[in-house]
Design a protein around this motif. Structure first.
Motif, PDB file in Angstrom:
ATOM      1  N   SER A  46     -39.960 177.286 103.250  1.00 52.38           N
ATOM      2  CA  SER A  46     -39.369 178.175 102.257  1.00 52.38           C
ATOM      3  C   SER A  46     -39.621 179.632 102.614  1.00 52.38           C
ATOM      4  CB  SER A  46     -39.930 177.870 100.863  1.00 52.38           C
ATOM      5  OG  SER A  46     -41.337 178.017 100.842  1.00 52.38           O
ATOM      6  N   LEU A  47     -38.740 180.488 102.144  1.00 49.53           N
ATOM      7  CA  LEU A  47     -38.830 181.920 102.390  1.00 49.53           C
ATOM      8  C   LEU A  47     -40.015 182.510 101.621  1.00 49.53           C
ATOM      9  CD1 LEU A  47     -35.020 182.754 102.113  1.00 49.53           C
ATOM     10  CD2 LEU A  47     -36.378 182.494 104.191  1.00 49.53           C
ATOM     11  N   PRO A  48     -40.586 183.611 102.125  1.00 49.24           N
ATOM     12  CA  PRO A  48     -39.996 184.515 103.131  1.00 49.24           C
ATOM     13  C   PRO A  48     -40.363 184.220 104.580  1.00 49.24           C
ATOM     14  CG  PRO A  48     -41.923 185.537 102.167  1.00 49.24           C
ATOM     15  CD  PRO A  48     -41.747 184.230 101.450  1.00 49.24           C
ATOM     16  N   ASN A  49     -41.259 183.251 104.836  1.00 54.08           N
ATOM     17  CA  ASN A  49     -41.800 183.095 106.191  1.00 54.08           C
ATOM     18  C   ASN A  49     -41.327 181.850 106.923  1.00 54.08           C
ATOM     19  OD1 ASN A  49     -43.364 185.498 106.005  1.00 54.08           O
ATOM     20  ND2 ASN A  49     -44.853 184.390 104.748  1.00 54.08           N
ATOM     21  N   CYS A  50     -40.510 181.043 106.278  1.00 47.81           N
ATOM     22  CA  CYS A  50     -40.018 179.831 106.939  1.00 47.81           C
ATOM     23  C   CYS A  50     -38.587 179.572 106.487  1.00 47.81           C
ATOM     24  CB  CYS A  50     -40.912 178.643 106.593  1.00 47.81           C
ATOM     25  SG  CYS A  50     -40.468 177.093 107.451  1.00 47.81           S
ATOM     26  N   ARG A  51     -37.736 179.220 107.451  1.00 43.32           N
ATOM     27  CA  ARG A  51     -36.356 178.866 107.126  1.00 43.32           C
ATOM     28  C   ARG A  51     -35.861 177.838 108.134  1.00 43.32           C
ATOM     29  NH1 ARG A  51     -31.106 179.969 105.262  1.00 43.32           N
ATOM     30  NH2 ARG A  51     -29.619 179.724 106.974  1.00 43.32           N
ATOM     31  N   CYS A  52     -35.243 176.781 107.640  1.00 45.77           N
ATOM     32  CA  CYS A  52     -34.676 175.761 108.518  1.00 45.77           C
ATOM     33  C   CYS A  52     -33.433 176.309 109.220  1.00 45.77           C
ATOM     34  CB  CYS A  52     -34.289 174.527 107.710  1.00 45.77           C
ATOM     35  SG  CYS A  52     -35.673 173.704 106.875  1.00 45.77           S
ATOM     36  N   SER A  53     -33.154 175.797 110.411  1.00 44.76           N
ATOM     37  CA  SER A  53     -31.922 176.173 111.115  1.00 44.76           C
ATOM     38  C   SER A  53     -30.744 175.525 110.396  1.00 44.76           C
ATOM     39  CB  SER A  53     -31.987 175.724 112.577  1.00 44.76           C
ATOM     40  OG  SER A  53     -32.344 174.355 112.678  1.00 44.76           O
ATOM     41  N   ASP A  54     -29.767 176.368 110.013  1.00 44.04           N
ATOM     42  CA  ASP A  54     -28.692 175.865 109.156  1.00 44.04           C
ATOM     43  C   ASP A  54     -27.512 176.837 109.203  1.00 44.04           C
ATOM     44  OD1 ASP A  54     -27.323 174.291 107.392  1.00 44.04           O
ATOM     45  OD2 ASP A  54     -28.632 174.639 105.671  1.00 44.04           O
ATOM     46  N   VAL A  55     -26.330 176.335 108.836  1.00 47.62           N
ATOM     47  CA  VAL A  55     -25.145 177.184 108.752  1.00 47.62           C
ATOM     48  C   VAL A  55     -24.932 177.701 107.334  1.00 47.62           C
ATOM     49  CG1 VAL A  55     -23.993 176.095 110.701  1.00 47.62           C
ATOM     50  CG2 VAL A  55     -23.624 175.197 108.385  1.00 47.62           C
ATOM     51  N   LYS A  56     -25.822 177.336 106.406  1.00 47.72           N
ATOM     52  CA  LYS A  56     -25.737 177.819 105.030  1.00 47.72           C
ATOM     53  C   LYS A  56     -26.848 178.826 104.781  1.00 47.72           C
ATOM     54  CE  LYS A  56     -23.784 173.522 103.143  1.00 47.72           C
ATOM     55  NZ  LYS A  56     -23.987 172.425 102.152  1.00 47.72           N
ATOM     56  N   LEU A  57     -26.542 179.867 104.016  1.00 48.40           N
ATOM     57  CA  LEU A  57     -27.573 180.824 103.650  1.00 48.40           C
ATOM     58  C   LEU A  57     -28.458 180.237 102.559  1.00 48.40           C
ATOM     59  CD1 LEU A  57     -28.903 183.589 103.812  1.00 48.40           C
ATOM     60  CD2 LEU A  57     -27.178 184.443 102.207  1.00 48.40           C
ATOM     61  N   CYS A  58     -27.932 180.071 101.371  1.00 39.24           N
ATOM     62  CA  CYS A  58     -28.652 179.419 100.274  1.00 39.24           C
ATOM     63  C   CYS A  58     -27.650 179.061  99.191  1.00 39.24           C
ATOM     64  CB  CYS A  58     -29.774 180.307  99.723  1.00 39.24           C
ATOM     65  SG  CYS A  58     -29.201 181.856  99.020  1.00 39.24           S
ATOM     66  N   GLU A  59     -28.043 178.148  98.318  1.00 39.56           N
ATOM     67  CA  GLU A  59     -27.129 177.656  97.296  1.00 39.56           C
ATOM     68  C   GLU A  59     -26.916 178.663  96.172  1.00 39.56           C
ATOM     69  OE1 GLU A  59     -25.440 174.977  97.591  1.00 39.56           O
ATOM     70  OE2 GLU A  59     -26.450 174.204  99.387  1.00 39.56           O
ATOM     71  N   LYS A  60     -27.869 179.561  95.953  1.00 38.66           N
ATOM     72  CA  LYS A  60     -27.810 180.438  94.772  1.00 38.66           C
ATOM     73  C   LYS A  60     -26.842 181.603  94.926  1.00 38.66           C
ATOM     74  CE  LYS A  60     -31.707 183.425  96.047  1.00 38.66           C
ATOM     75  NZ  LYS A  60     -33.037 183.956  95.632  1.00 38.66           N
ATOM     76  N   ILE A  61     -26.371 181.888  96.154  1.00 37.96           N
ATOM     77  CA  ILE A  61     -25.472 183.019  96.374  1.00 37.96           C
ATOM     78  C   ILE A  61     -24.108 182.504  96.813  1.00 37.96           C
ATOM     79  CG2 ILE A  61     -25.081 185.161  97.638  1.00 37.96           C
ATOM     80  CD1 ILE A  61     -28.054 185.401  98.042  1.00 37.96           C
ATOM     81  N   GLN A  62     -23.070 182.891  96.081  1.00 38.23           N
ATOM     82  CA  GLN A  62     -21.717 182.513  96.454  1.00 38.23           C
ATOM     83  C   GLN A  62     -21.336 183.218  97.764  1.00 38.23           C
ATOM     84  OE1 GLN A  62     -18.982 183.257  93.236  1.00 38.23           O
ATOM     85  NE2 GLN A  62     -20.335 182.323  91.715  1.00 38.23           N
ATOM     86  N   THR A  63     -20.629 182.497  98.611  1.00 36.94           N
ATOM     87  CA  THR A  63     -20.312 183.012  99.943  1.00 36.94           C
ATOM     88  C   THR A  63     -19.631 184.371  99.892  1.00 36.94           C
ATOM     89  OG1 THR A  63     -20.093 180.765 100.815  1.00 36.94           O
ATOM     90  CG2 THR A  63     -19.087 182.529 102.088  1.00 36.94           C
TER      91      THR A  63
END
Length: 395
Positions: A46-63
């Motif tokens: 989890s952020l701020p110091n860990c993030r999985c490799s992914d093509v999505k930013l996060c679910e809470k922000i609309q593209t």
């Protein structure tokens, strides 16, 4: 037939970086104390110091509410020429939040003008590491150990602080020459040097939608077109992937220099091609759009630079496009928000450079080099194992 052609183009793509035959599968350089990276656990990472490799930013922000970052990066020595290019590219350009645009310069030592480095820093651009020597071809970097990377990039940090009068804490990233990473070794070195991120790893698979930056705590899903790629867990180190462009025939190129099938050399055709590459980011997941090049690319065609400036002006008309440095992207990734990405503009620095031109000799070849520095001249031309040029040698 198409598969055959794609294979030939991939070979050509690798040859642009002078990649030798593929390395044999070997763990001889892997630190036995490293833990091998496991598949990413989205609950633990989890952020701020860990993030999985992914093509999505996060679910809470609309593209459509994600700010579209554009990172313009230059590789190799910083000279009067690419300094001038940068000035002209961003002339009369402001980001939607009123802040000045920022570019990132991955520069190596030889032929670099350290006074220009200093003034880029005062203008708010990012300076990042690209090695002391630039090596002797791809095999040098392919076979490099952690110690070699620590010398090449750690001693460059010393030079930047000494000759460009830049606080080395402001240097946060690195890019390995030729994009020739060496398994885990360059990433381990980056972590030991206290860097925030690496940007040496291209992806040809994750281009539509593109891959977002991520940390190396867990196993990456990113493909490995040049290799050898890391397989160890290196917690907290960010990877800012080079999302490949596509040339006019759909073949992938990690840097603009490597694109083989170019449009007609007209401003209109070149700009339309650039826009088509941009839209693979802007119209999909808004992952950062990287423009990776050497300044010599502008001289490859009559209208290349003119088209590039027109493309930048086109992007600047969009209310959600920001020209930022690579480290600003990582700053945002640690706390992504809608709309305006940063609370304040990047801090600019007052100039403290007392410019001086030095005529020096290289110890090994006795060749003459002219070196512009902030402050006093070294005794000899600085090089690896002697980054401050302190050894007095009689020629």
């Amino acid at each position: 037939m198409k598969v055959f052609i794609q294979t030939l183009v991939l070979i050509g793509f690798l040859q642009v970086y002078n990649v030798d035959s593929a390395r044999e599968n070997s763990n001889s350089k892997v630190d036995v104390n490293l833990e091998m990276a496991e598949p990413c656990d989205f609950l633990k990472c989890s952020l701020p110091n860990c993030r999985c490799s992914d093509v999505k930013l996060c679910e809470k922000i609309q593209t459509e509410k994600i700010p579209q970052f554009v990172t313009v990066t230059f590789d190799d020595a910083v000279t009067a020429l690419n300094f001038e290019y940068c000035d002209k590219i961003f002339e009369n350009i402001r980001n939607p939040d009123g802040c000045s645009p920022s570019a990132t310069f991955y520069f190596n030592h030889e032929y670099t003008d350290y006074t220009k480095i200093h003034f880029l820093w005062t203008k708010g651009h990012e300076l990042a590491l690209h090695s002391m020597t630039h090596g002797m071809g791809t095999s040098y970097w392919k076979e490099a150990t952690v110690d070699v990377f620590l010398k090449e990039f750690g001693q460059q940090l010393e030079m930047i602080e000494h000759f460009a009068k830049i606080d080395k804490r402001d240097v946060k990233g690195m890019r390995v020459p030729h994009l020739q990473i060496s398994g885990n070794d360059s990433f381990i070195a980056a972590k030991k040097l206290g860097l925030l991120y690496d940007s040496s790893w291209p992806t040809t698979r994750f281009t539509s939608p593109p891959l977002w930056p991520y940390t190396l705590d867990y196993k990456s899903v990113q493909d490995c077109p040049i290799g050898e790629c890391p397989d160890a867990s290196i917690p907290g180190l960010w990877e800012n992937p080079l999302v490949s462009w596509e040339d006019t025939k759909g073949y992938k190129c990690a840097m603009l220099d490597a694109c083989i099938h170019m449009p007609n050399d007209t401003t209109k055709d070149l700009v339309n091609w650039m826009i088509s590459n941009f839209n693979r980011h802007y119209l999909t997941n808004r992952a950062p759009f990287g423009i990776y090049l050497h300044s010599a690319w502008f001289q490859k065609g009559e209208h290349y630079f003119e088209a590039f400036r027109e493309f930048i002006r086109y992007l600047n008309k969009k209310p959600d496009v920001y020209f930022v440095s690579a480290s600003q992207v990582i700053e945002y990734m640690r706390n992504p928000v809608e709309g305006k990405p940063f609370k304040e503009c990047p801090r600019k620095h007052k100039s403290t450079c007392n410019a001086k031109m030095c005529q020096l000799r290289k110890i090994d070849s006795k060749d003459v080099r002219y070196m512009n520095v902030c402050g006093s001249c070294p005794a000899v031309y600085p090089w690896i194992e002697n980054p401050l040029g302190l050894k007095i040698t009689t020629f």
